[in-house]
Design an enzyme around this catalytic site. Structure first.
Site, short mmCIF file in Angstrom:
data_model
loop_
_atom_site.label_atom_id
_atom_site.label_comp_id
_atom_site.label_asym_id
_atom_site.label_seq_id
_atom_site.Cartn_x
_atom_site.Cartn_y
_atom_site.Cartn_z
CD GLU A 44 -2.50 1.24 2.75
OE1 GLU A 44 -3.56 1.87 2.81
OE2 GLU A 44 -2.02 0.61 3.73
CE LYS A 110 -7.28 1.44 3.51
NZ LYS A 110 -6.12 2.03 4.26
CB CYS A 144 -4.26 -1.58 4.32
SG CYS A 144 -3.29 -1.62 5.87
#
Length: 258
Positions: A44, A110, A144
């Site tokens: 990330e 994300k 993540c």
């Protein structure tokens, strides 16, 4: 249709808010990959570290990194994926790109921004999942903090590979290890997590633990140091396991628009 997917996971330290130097460093690491691979996975925010100050970077850095990814992908004849701060339409997103060797690419923003660090105040959250068809495999890439939310990852589309690009810190690494394995088992898929190592500008330590789990939860690869980790994914393993153990047929359904 490909029977195998050869994957390289690059577990690396990152230079804080320095896209140019990080691109240079990753170019060297990728050029050292001697064996033929189909897919290369980066952490990330691989050009910056987990920064909450994307305005310090320059809005042009996102497109420059995308161009770099396209160049590297063409040279290695492999797909390349990882996330970075990206500015578009007046907002920053934590955007993951999946770039193919022909220059075409897909992106995923994300979904679960990390509120504990204030990511939700800096980056606009995404609203759509991404499924990439690549060399006979269906791949679902995420970022993540998404790992903590099983409904978002629920395998309603029969994907074969679930990927998490991450900056996951040491104090909560037990959750990372446990949830990667859980996502593999509950979705009957390969689950790959690529984390960074080192200490960032905020003093957070990252221990790696990049790993690969098969669709039964068996660990196929694991690392705690700076290195390239290799794995080979088998389409036959997924197909035969799902045919024998039809657990996905009993899954709940979810409406992701709600």
């Amino acid at each position: 249709m490909a029977k195998e997917l050869k994957v390289a996971l690059i577990q690396s330290s990152l230079i804080w808010e320095n896209p140019e130097q990080n691109r240079t460093n990753f170019s060297k690491k990728i050029s050292s990959i001697s064996s033929d691979v189909d897919l290369i996975i980066l952490p990330e925010m691989f050009t910056t570290g987990f920064t909450m100050n994307p305005e310090n970077l320059g809005k042009e850095q996102g497109p420059l990194t995308l161009e770099w990814m396209q160049k590297i992908s063409r040279e290695k004849k492999a797909a390349l994926t990882g996330s970075l701060p990206f500015y578009e339409n007046g907002s920053y997103t934590n955007r993951l790109f999946f770039v193919k060797s022909d220059g075409n690419y897909h992106h995923y923003d994300k979904r679960h921004t990390f509120t504990l660090a204030g990511e939700d105040k800096v980056y606009k959250a995404g609203s759509e999942r991404l499924i990439v068809e690549y060399r006979g495999f269906r791949i679902c890439p995420m970022v993540c903090y998404d790992l903590r939310f099983p409904v978002w990852a629920r395998n309603t589309e029969n994907y074969d590979v679930l990927i998490y690009a991450a900056n996951w810190p040491k104090p909560r690494i037990a959750a990372w290890d446990t949830l990667l394995k859980a996502r593999a088992i509950e979705n009957m898929t390969y689950c790959i997590g690529v984390n960074r190592i080192g200490i960032d500008e905020s003093g957070h330590e990252y221990p790696g633990h990049s790993a690969v789990y098969d669709c039964l939860g068996k660990q196929e690869a694991f690392s705690e140091k700076e290195e390239v980790v290799y794995t080979v994914l088998s389409k036959e393993h997924i197909t035969s396991t799902r045919n024998q153990l039809k657990f996905l047929e009993d899954r709940d359904t979810f409406n992701f628009s709600e």
